[in-house]
Design a protein around this motif. Sequence first.
Motif, PDB file in Angstrom:
ATOM      1  N   ARG A 133       0.830  -1.211   0.000  1.00  0.00           N
ATOM      2  CA  ARG A 133       0.000   0.000   0.000  1.00  0.00           C
ATOM      3  C   ARG A 133       0.860   1.255   0.000  1.00  0.00           C
ATOM      4  NH1 ARG A 133      -1.931   4.169  -0.667  1.00  0.00           N
ATOM      5  NH2 ARG A 133      -3.951   4.963   0.034  1.00  0.00           N
ATOM      6  N   ASP A 183      -2.264   7.829  -3.459  1.00  0.00           N
ATOM      7  CA  ASP A 183      -3.627   7.849  -2.909  1.00  0.00           C
ATOM      8  C   ASP A 183      -4.700   7.930  -3.987  1.00  0.00           C
ATOM      9  OD1 ASP A 183      -2.755   7.579  -0.300  1.00  0.00           O
ATOM     10  OD2 ASP A 183      -2.820   9.728   0.128  1.00  0.00           O
ATOM     11  N   ASP A 184      -4.366   8.469  -5.155  1.00  0.00           N
ATOM     12  CA  ASP A 184      -5.314   8.566  -6.271  1.00  0.00           C
ATOM     13  C   ASP A 184      -5.103   7.472  -7.308  1.00  0.00           C
ATOM     14  OD1 ASP A 184      -6.468  10.883  -5.185  1.00  0.00           O
ATOM     15  OD2 ASP A 184      -4.944  12.148  -6.126  1.00  0.00           O
ATOM     16  N   LEU A 233      -5.222   4.133  -9.622  1.00  0.00           N
ATOM     17  CA  LEU A 233      -6.165   3.172 -10.198  1.00  0.00           C
ATOM     18  C   LEU A 233      -5.313   2.024 -10.702  1.00  0.00           C
ATOM     19  CD1 LEU A 233      -8.764   5.289 -12.191  1.00  0.00           C
ATOM     20  CD2 LEU A 233      -9.125   3.974 -10.105  1.00  0.00           C
ATOM     21  N   LEU A 255      -9.020  -0.804  -9.561  1.00  0.00           N
ATOM     22  CA  LEU A 255      -9.464  -0.455  -8.215  1.00  0.00           C
ATOM     23  C   LEU A 255      -8.571   0.635  -7.642  1.00  0.00           C
ATOM     24  CD1 LEU A 255      -9.901  -4.057  -6.705  1.00  0.00           C
ATOM     25  CD2 LEU A 255     -11.666  -2.609  -7.754  1.00  0.00           C
ATOM     26  N   GLY A 256      -9.081   1.328  -6.644  1.00  0.00           N
ATOM     27  CA  GLY A 256      -8.285   2.296  -5.912  1.00  0.00           C
ATOM     28  C   GLY A 256      -7.257   1.577  -5.055  1.00  0.00           C
ATOM     29  N   PRO A 257      -6.372   2.323  -4.402  1.00  0.00           N
ATOM     30  CA  PRO A 257      -5.281   1.688  -3.658  1.00  0.00           C
ATOM     31  C   PRO A 257      -5.741   0.815  -2.494  1.00  0.00           C
ATOM     32  CG  PRO A 257      -5.359   4.052  -3.229  1.00  0.00           C
ATOM     33  CD  PRO A 257      -6.331   3.777  -4.340  1.00  0.00           C
ATOM     34  N   ASP A 258      -6.717   1.267  -1.730  1.00  0.00           N
ATOM     35  CA  ASP A 258      -7.173   0.478  -0.583  1.00  0.00           C
ATOM     36  C   ASP A 258      -7.912  -0.784  -1.024  1.00  0.00           C
ATOM     37  OD1 ASP A 258      -6.051   2.314   1.216  1.00  0.00           O
ATOM     38  OD2 ASP A 258      -7.866   3.548   1.189  1.00  0.00           O
ATOM     39  N   GLU A 259      -8.719  -0.658  -2.088  1.00  0.00           N
ATOM     40  CA  GLU A 259      -9.433  -1.817  -2.613  1.00  0.00           C
ATOM     41  C   GLU A 259      -8.456  -2.822  -3.220  1.00  0.00           C
ATOM     42  OE1 GLU A 259     -10.129   1.349  -3.429  1.00  0.00           O
ATOM     43  OE2 GLU A 259     -12.117   1.711  -2.581  1.00  0.00           O
ATOM     44  N   THR A 260      -7.391  -2.319  -3.855  1.00  0.00           N
ATOM     45  CA  THR A 260      -6.371  -3.207  -4.419  1.00  0.00           C
ATOM     46  C   THR A 260      -5.685  -3.990  -3.310  1.00  0.00           C
ATOM     47  OG1 THR A 260      -6.013  -1.779  -6.331  1.00  0.00           O
ATOM     48  CG2 THR A 260      -4.228  -3.302  -5.761  1.00  0.00           C
ATOM     49  N   TRP A 263       0.828   5.172  -9.765  1.00  0.00           N
ATOM     50  CA  TRP A 263      -0.388   5.970  -9.931  1.00  0.00           C
ATOM     51  C   TRP A 263      -1.412   5.296 -10.840  1.00  0.00           C
ATOM     52  CZ3 TRP A 263      -1.796   9.244 -14.308  1.00  0.00           C
ATOM     53  CH2 TRP A 263      -2.892  10.059 -14.038  1.00  0.00           C
ATOM     54  N   ARG A 264      -0.960   4.725 -11.961  1.00  0.00           N
ATOM     55  CA  ARG A 264      -1.833   3.987 -12.875  1.00  0.00           C
ATOM     56  C   ARG A 264      -1.133   2.687 -13.246  1.00  0.00           C
ATOM     57  NH1 ARG A 264      -4.918   7.169 -11.215  1.00  0.00           N
ATOM     58  NH2 ARG A 264      -6.224   8.620 -12.353  1.00  0.00           N
TER      59      ARG A 264
END
Length: 163
Positions: free
Chosen positions: A20, A25-26, A28, A39-44, A104-105
Amino acid sequence: METMRRFEQAHQRRSVDGMRQCFHDDALIESVASDGSALGPDETVEALRDAMTDGMYLIAGWEYEPLAPELVLSSTTTRHRTTEGGHSHETVWRLTEGRDGLMWRVWLFYSRADALAALRHLRDVSTEPEIHRKAPAPALGGSAVPDAPVRLPVQLDPQANPA
């Protein structure tokens, strides 16, 4: 590139907190653990945590090809369960764009040629394009059609430098 290696080390230690820390933080992120969903970072991190407890998930053979200061093409061999209930063992390619020294991506592909074609497309557009790429071969017990085109939204930041 340094962040990618830190991510690899955290992944090998199965440290989801360490992984993590490598994500913006942004971010995908398309990942094997999320079955290719962005997914976003926390969901990943949650998808990674779930995959790692399954016993089937394995990522190995990390290779990197820097394309630009904050753009890396990487490949790994993967083994994972599929959403169709089967499992898959394949090589995946990732285009990873960095921002502020973090991931970031991350776009996931099933061939180097597809990843590079997508990169050429990204460089040629200034709005949100759709990239066409082949779907992965069907997993054991899966029902996906091989080589079926998959339409993937790609979000571009006009401030980002893709070159």
